[in-house]
Design an enzyme around this catalytic site. Structure first.
Site, short mmCIF file in Angstrom:
data_model
loop_
_atom_site.label_atom_id
_atom_site.label_comp_id
_atom_site.label_asym_id
_atom_site.label_seq_id
_atom_site.Cartn_x
_atom_site.Cartn_y
_atom_site.Cartn_z
N HIS A 1 1.78 23.41 -69.68
CA HIS A 1 2.01 21.95 -69.57
C HIS A 1 3.48 21.63 -69.77
CE1 HIS A 1 1.47 17.61 -70.39
NE2 HIS A 1 0.34 17.75 -69.74
N PHE A 2 4.31 21.77 -68.98
CA PHE A 2 4.27 22.38 -67.65
C PHE A 2 5.26 23.53 -67.68
CE2 PHE A 2 3.41 17.82 -67.18
CZ PHE A 2 2.15 17.86 -66.61
#
Length: 145
Positions: free
Chosen positions: A48-49
């Site tokens: 993420h991410f």
């Protein structure tokens, strides 16, 4: 002020889901202020991410809920109980939280009747609003069922 060991004596959360590093202020059953130092090594940043690490908003809300749980479970009559997250109202995210940030997590218990209650949570980084929300909870006993 409560350090990590004192927090762990109050709430059952552990790595990687313990999202509070220190409690700076506490009024048992009324309010608490905690901090979470957001490290580049947080497990959630893996996905993420990968190219643009951002702390998931739901984990900011969970961190607020944990601070609220400390406020409620520090009260003598609630010691040894669990605080269950039962709902969220009026949640808004205003700013991204990234590695290196320090989250300041403030929760005020605005209603508590029996085992059910509601808290107002505000998360900031460097004085800037990141998230505000209302969190509902229920206090329960540990069961081995």
């Amino acid at each position: 002020m409560l350090d990590i060991q004192q927090i762990q004596a109050i709430i059952p959360h552990r790595y990687p889901f313990l999202l509070v590093d220190r409690i700076l202020e506490i009024e048992e059953g009324k309010r608490a202020v905690g901090i979470k130092n957001v490290s580049a090594n947080e497990s959630f940043f893996v996905g993420h991410f990968p190219e643009y690490p951002v702390m998931p908003g739901v984990l900011i809300v969970e961190a607020l809920a944990q601070v609220g749980a400390v406020a409620m479970l520090k009260k003598e009559e609630n010691r040894g109980r669990l605080a269950f997250f039962t709902g969220i109202d009026n949640c808004r995210f205003k700013k991204q939280v990234k590695p290196g940030d320090q989250l300041r997590l403030e929760v005020e218990i605005i209603r508590a009747k029996g085992p059910i209650g509601k808290g107002k949570g505000v998360a900031t980084v460097d004085g800037e609003l990141v998230c505000e929300t209302e969190i509902m909870f229920a206090l329960g006993d540990k069961k081995n069922d």
